[in-house]
Write a protein that holds these residues in place. Structure first.
Motif, PDB file in Angstrom:
ATOM      1  N   ASN A  25      -9.062  18.299   4.915  1.00 14.04           N
ATOM      2  CA  ASN A  25      -9.148  19.561   5.612  1.00 14.04           C
ATOM      3  C   ASN A  25     -10.408  20.312   5.204  1.00 14.04           C
ATOM      4  OD1 ASN A  25      -8.461  22.674   5.348  1.00 14.04           O
ATOM      5  ND2 ASN A  25      -7.305  21.844   7.089  1.00 14.04           N
ATOM      6  N   LEU A  26     -11.108  20.897   6.184  1.00  5.17           N
ATOM      7  CA  LEU A  26     -12.393  21.544   5.912  1.00  5.17           C
ATOM      8  C   LEU A  26     -12.254  22.692   4.927  1.00  5.17           C
ATOM      9  CD1 LEU A  26     -15.402  21.645   6.541  1.00  5.17           C
ATOM     10  CD2 LEU A  26     -14.880  23.145   8.496  1.00  5.17           C
ATOM     11  N   GLU A  27     -11.179  23.444   5.023  1.00  2.91           N
ATOM     12  CA  GLU A  27     -10.988  24.561   4.103  1.00  2.91           C
ATOM     13  C   GLU A  27     -10.824  24.058   2.670  1.00  2.91           C
ATOM     14  OE1 GLU A  27     -10.957  28.247   2.667  1.00  2.91           O
ATOM     15  OE2 GLU A  27     -11.390  27.671   4.745  1.00  2.91           O
ATOM     16  N   ASN A  28     -10.120  22.943   2.506  1.00  4.05           N
ATOM     17  CA  ASN A  28      -9.979  22.357   1.174  1.00  4.05           C
ATOM     18  C   ASN A  28     -11.328  21.899   0.630  1.00  4.05           C
ATOM     19  OD1 ASN A  28      -7.216  22.739   1.059  1.00  4.05           O
ATOM     20  ND2 ASN A  28      -6.744  20.734   1.932  1.00  4.05           N
ATOM     21  N   LEU A  29     -12.173  21.392   1.526  1.00  2.00           N
ATOM     22  CA  LEU A  29     -13.500  20.951   1.104  1.00  2.00           C
ATOM     23  C   LEU A  29     -14.362  22.137   0.675  1.00  2.00           C
ATOM     24  CD1 LEU A  29     -14.192  18.212   3.814  1.00  2.00           C
ATOM     25  CD2 LEU A  29     -13.476  17.883   1.445  1.00  2.00           C
ATOM     26  N   ARG A  30     -14.217  23.255   1.362  1.00  2.00           N
ATOM     27  CA  ARG A  30     -14.932  24.469   0.947  1.00  2.00           C
ATOM     28  C   ARG A  30     -14.489  24.876  -0.465  1.00  2.00           C
ATOM     29  NH1 ARG A  30     -14.025  26.426   6.484  1.00  2.00           N
ATOM     30  NH2 ARG A  30     -16.025  26.456   7.585  1.00  2.00           N
ATOM     31  N   LYS A  31     -13.182  24.788  -0.711  1.00  2.00           N
ATOM     32  CA  LYS A  31     -12.663  25.132  -2.032  1.00  2.00           C
ATOM     33  C   LYS A  31     -13.181  24.166  -3.101  1.00  2.00           C
ATOM     34  CE  LYS A  31      -8.404  27.266  -0.304  1.00  2.00           C
ATOM     35  NZ  LYS A  31      -6.923  27.167  -0.235  1.00  2.00           N
ATOM     36  N   GLN A  32     -13.296  22.888  -2.738  1.00  2.00           N
ATOM     37  CA  GLN A  32     -13.848  21.916  -3.678  1.00  2.00           C
ATOM     38  C   GLN A  32     -15.275  22.276  -4.055  1.00  2.00           C
ATOM     39  OE1 GLN A  32     -13.503  17.761  -2.590  1.00  2.00           O
ATOM     40  NE2 GLN A  32     -11.459  18.072  -1.718  1.00  2.00           N
ATOM     41  N   LEU A  69     -19.155  24.408  -8.071  1.00  2.00           N
ATOM     42  CA  LEU A  69     -20.098  25.474  -8.421  1.00  2.00           C
ATOM     43  C   LEU A  69     -19.618  26.223  -9.656  1.00  2.00           C
ATOM     44  CD1 LEU A  69     -22.679  27.009  -7.531  1.00  2.00           C
ATOM     45  CD2 LEU A  69     -21.175  28.543  -6.236  1.00  2.00           C
ATOM     46  N   ARG A  70     -18.331  26.534  -9.704  1.00  2.41           N
ATOM     47  CA  ARG A  70     -17.762  27.248 -10.858  1.00  2.41           C
ATOM     48  C   ARG A  70     -17.862  26.396 -12.125  1.00  2.41           C
ATOM     49  NH1 ARG A  70     -13.874  29.081  -8.457  1.00  2.41           N
ATOM     50  NH2 ARG A  70     -12.348  27.399  -8.704  1.00  2.41           N
ATOM     51  N   TRP A  71     -17.546  25.105 -12.021  1.00  5.21           N
ATOM     52  CA  TRP A  71     -17.648  24.218 -13.173  1.00  5.21           C
ATOM     53  C   TRP A  71     -19.074  24.170 -13.718  1.00  5.21           C
ATOM     54  CZ3 TRP A  71     -14.324  19.522 -11.134  1.00  5.21           C
ATOM     55  CH2 TRP A  71     -12.974  19.814 -11.367  1.00  5.21           C
ATOM     56  N   HIS A  72     -20.045  24.100 -12.795  1.00  2.00           N
ATOM     57  CA  HIS A  72     -21.442  24.080 -13.247  1.00  2.00           C
ATOM     58  C   HIS A  72     -21.779  25.390 -13.947  1.00  2.00           C
ATOM     59  CE1 HIS A  72     -25.857  24.432 -12.939  1.00  2.00           C
ATOM     60  NE2 HIS A  72     -25.859  23.126 -13.048  1.00  2.00           N
ATOM     61  N   HIS A  73     -21.349  26.493 -13.393  1.00  2.00           N
ATOM     62  CA  HIS A  73     -21.619  27.805 -13.989  1.00  2.00           C
ATOM     63  C   HIS A  73     -20.978  27.924 -15.368  1.00  2.00           C
ATOM     64  CE1 HIS A  73     -22.304  32.129 -14.281  1.00  2.00           C
ATOM     65  NE2 HIS A  73     -21.018  32.286 -14.549  1.00  2.00           N
ATOM     66  N   GLU A  74     -19.785  27.315 -15.533  1.00  2.00           N
ATOM     67  CA  GLU A  74     -19.068  27.381 -16.803  1.00  2.00           C
ATOM     68  C   GLU A  74     -19.525  26.321 -17.800  1.00  2.00           C
ATOM     69  OE1 GLU A  74     -15.017  27.008 -15.601  1.00  2.00           O
ATOM     70  OE2 GLU A  74     -14.861  29.075 -14.889  1.00  2.00           O
ATOM     71  N   ALA A  97     -30.855  24.796 -11.724  1.00  2.00           N
ATOM     72  CA  ALA A  97     -30.280  25.674 -10.707  1.00  2.00           C
ATOM     73  C   ALA A  97     -29.325  24.859  -9.832  1.00  2.00           C
ATOM     74  CB  ALA A  97     -31.390  26.278  -9.852  1.00  2.00           C
ATOM     75  N   PHE A  98     -28.173  25.426  -9.548  1.00  2.00           N
ATOM     76  CA  PHE A  98     -27.171  24.742  -8.731  1.00  2.00           C
ATOM     77  C   PHE A  98     -26.469  25.798  -7.895  1.00  2.00           C
ATOM     78  CE2 PHE A  98     -23.039  22.620  -7.996  1.00  2.00           C
ATOM     79  CZ  PHE A  98     -23.483  21.391  -7.535  1.00  2.00           C
ATOM     80  N   ALA A 144     -23.505  22.458  -4.004  1.00  3.92           N
ATOM     81  CA  ALA A 144     -22.113  22.050  -4.166  1.00  3.92           C
ATOM     82  C   ALA A 144     -21.531  21.536  -2.852  1.00  3.92           C
ATOM     83  CB  ALA A 144     -21.288  23.222  -4.695  1.00  3.92           C
ATOM     84  N   GLN A 145     -21.910  22.177  -1.727  1.00  2.27           N
ATOM     85  CA  GLN A 145     -21.433  21.717  -0.423  1.00  2.27           C
ATOM     86  C   GLN A 145     -22.018  20.358  -0.070  1.00  2.27           C
ATOM     87  OE1 GLN A 145     -22.606  25.129   1.923  1.00  2.27           O
ATOM     88  NE2 GLN A 145     -20.563  26.054   1.787  1.00  2.27           N
ATOM     89  N   GLU A 146     -23.282  20.140  -0.391  1.00  6.75           N
ATOM     90  CA  GLU A 146     -23.883  18.828  -0.162  1.00  6.75           C
ATOM     91  C   GLU A 146     -23.186  17.763  -1.002  1.00  6.75           C
ATOM     92  OE1 GLU A 146     -28.107  16.393  -0.694  1.00  6.75           O
ATOM     93  OE2 GLU A 146     -28.041  18.567  -1.054  1.00  6.75           O
ATOM     94  N   LEU A 147     -22.846  18.113  -2.239  1.00  2.00           N
ATOM     95  CA  LEU A 147     -22.123  17.192  -3.113  1.00  2.00           C
ATOM     96  C   LEU A 147     -20.798  16.770  -2.481  1.00  2.00           C
ATOM     97  CD1 LEU A 147     -21.375  15.788  -5.790  1.00  2.00           C
ATOM     98  CD2 LEU A 147     -20.757  18.029  -6.694  1.00  2.00           C
ATOM     99  N   VAL A 148     -20.048  17.734  -1.985  1.00  5.23           N
ATOM    100  CA  VAL A 148     -18.766  17.432  -1.345  1.00  5.23           C
ATOM    101  C   VAL A 148     -18.977  16.567  -0.105  1.00  5.23           C
ATOM    102  CG1 VAL A 148     -16.813  18.449  -0.112  1.00  5.23           C
ATOM    103  CG2 VAL A 148     -17.608  19.471  -2.246  1.00  5.23           C
TER     104      VAL A 148
END
Length: 214
Positions: free
Chosen positions: A3-10, A15-20, A48-49, A54-58
């Motif tokens: 589902n596209l919304e799930n992919l957005r969340k991924q 992004l959050r993991w990289h920031h953390e 920089a990320f 992150a969307q390209e990664l998904v």
């Protein structure tokens, strides 16, 4: 396709993991984004990320060349080179089970000359140390993993580290000896033409060091 919304969340999760500075995400980024292929974990986490990255990664994980292609559902043909590229294992890490992460990291850094790559959790329960190309992950466990003294009785190794020459392993053994490291097996020549010794960490993990005898 998910589902596209799930992919957005991924994408936001990556992004959050990289920031953390969550270390395991570095390997995922390196695997799927070509511009990160040649970077180390530390370099990836320092780079920089953005959300677009992150969307390209998904999208690439889903088999698309980019986020827009994923959104429209139009598979773009990957190059023949990418489809037929040989899978290459870039590294391997042994995992040791420990009762106290700080005690363990202190042992590896002060006694064995490793450096801390990362420690994760609050309180910490997972980490990694490395020296040159040798990597060891450390995982906190609150209960015994092995029954009794079976590790020492059977010589069950938790990790094996290779050096390039007999002189290197001799010098390393002497350095560890001077650091009061515990040796279940001192430096010796094996019948199969190697020199080896074994050290024991604070949790009873046995780590073999080996090198050519000549």
């Amino acid at each position: 396709m998910s589902n596209l919304e799930n992919l957005r969340k991924q994408a936001k999760q990556y992004l959050r993991w990289h920031h953390e500075q969550y270390y395991p995400v570095a390997a995922i980024i390196r695997e799927h984004l070509p511009r990160f292929h040649q970077l180390s974990d530390q370099e990836i986490l320092a780079a920089a990320f953005r959300l677009a990255d992150a969307q390209e990664l998904v999208a690439r994980k889903e088999g698309f060349e980019g986020w827009q292609a994923l959104r429209t559902g139009a598979h773009t043909a990957m190059s023949e080179t990418n489809r037929n590229a040989q899978t290459i294992f870039s590294s391997v890490a042994a995992q040791l089970f420990v009762r106290d992460l700080k005690t363990s990291t202190d042992f590896f850094t002060t006694k064995l000359g490793f450096t801390i790559d990362f420690v994760y959790g609050d309180p910490p329960f997972y980490g990694q140390v490395s020296r040159d190309n040798a990597r060891i992950t450390l995982r906190y466990v609150c209960e015994p993993v092995f029954a009794g003294d079976i590790r020492e009785r059977e010589g069950l190794l938790s990790a094996s580290i290779t050096l390039e020459s007999a002189d290197q392993i001799k010098q390393l053994f002497l350095a560890y000896q001077a650091a009061d490291v515990l040796f279940p097996q001192v430096l010796r020549k094996e019948p199969w033409g190697a020199k080896t010794f074994i050290v024991k960490d604070p949790d009873g993990n046995l780590i073999l060091f080996a090198a050519p005898a000549n």
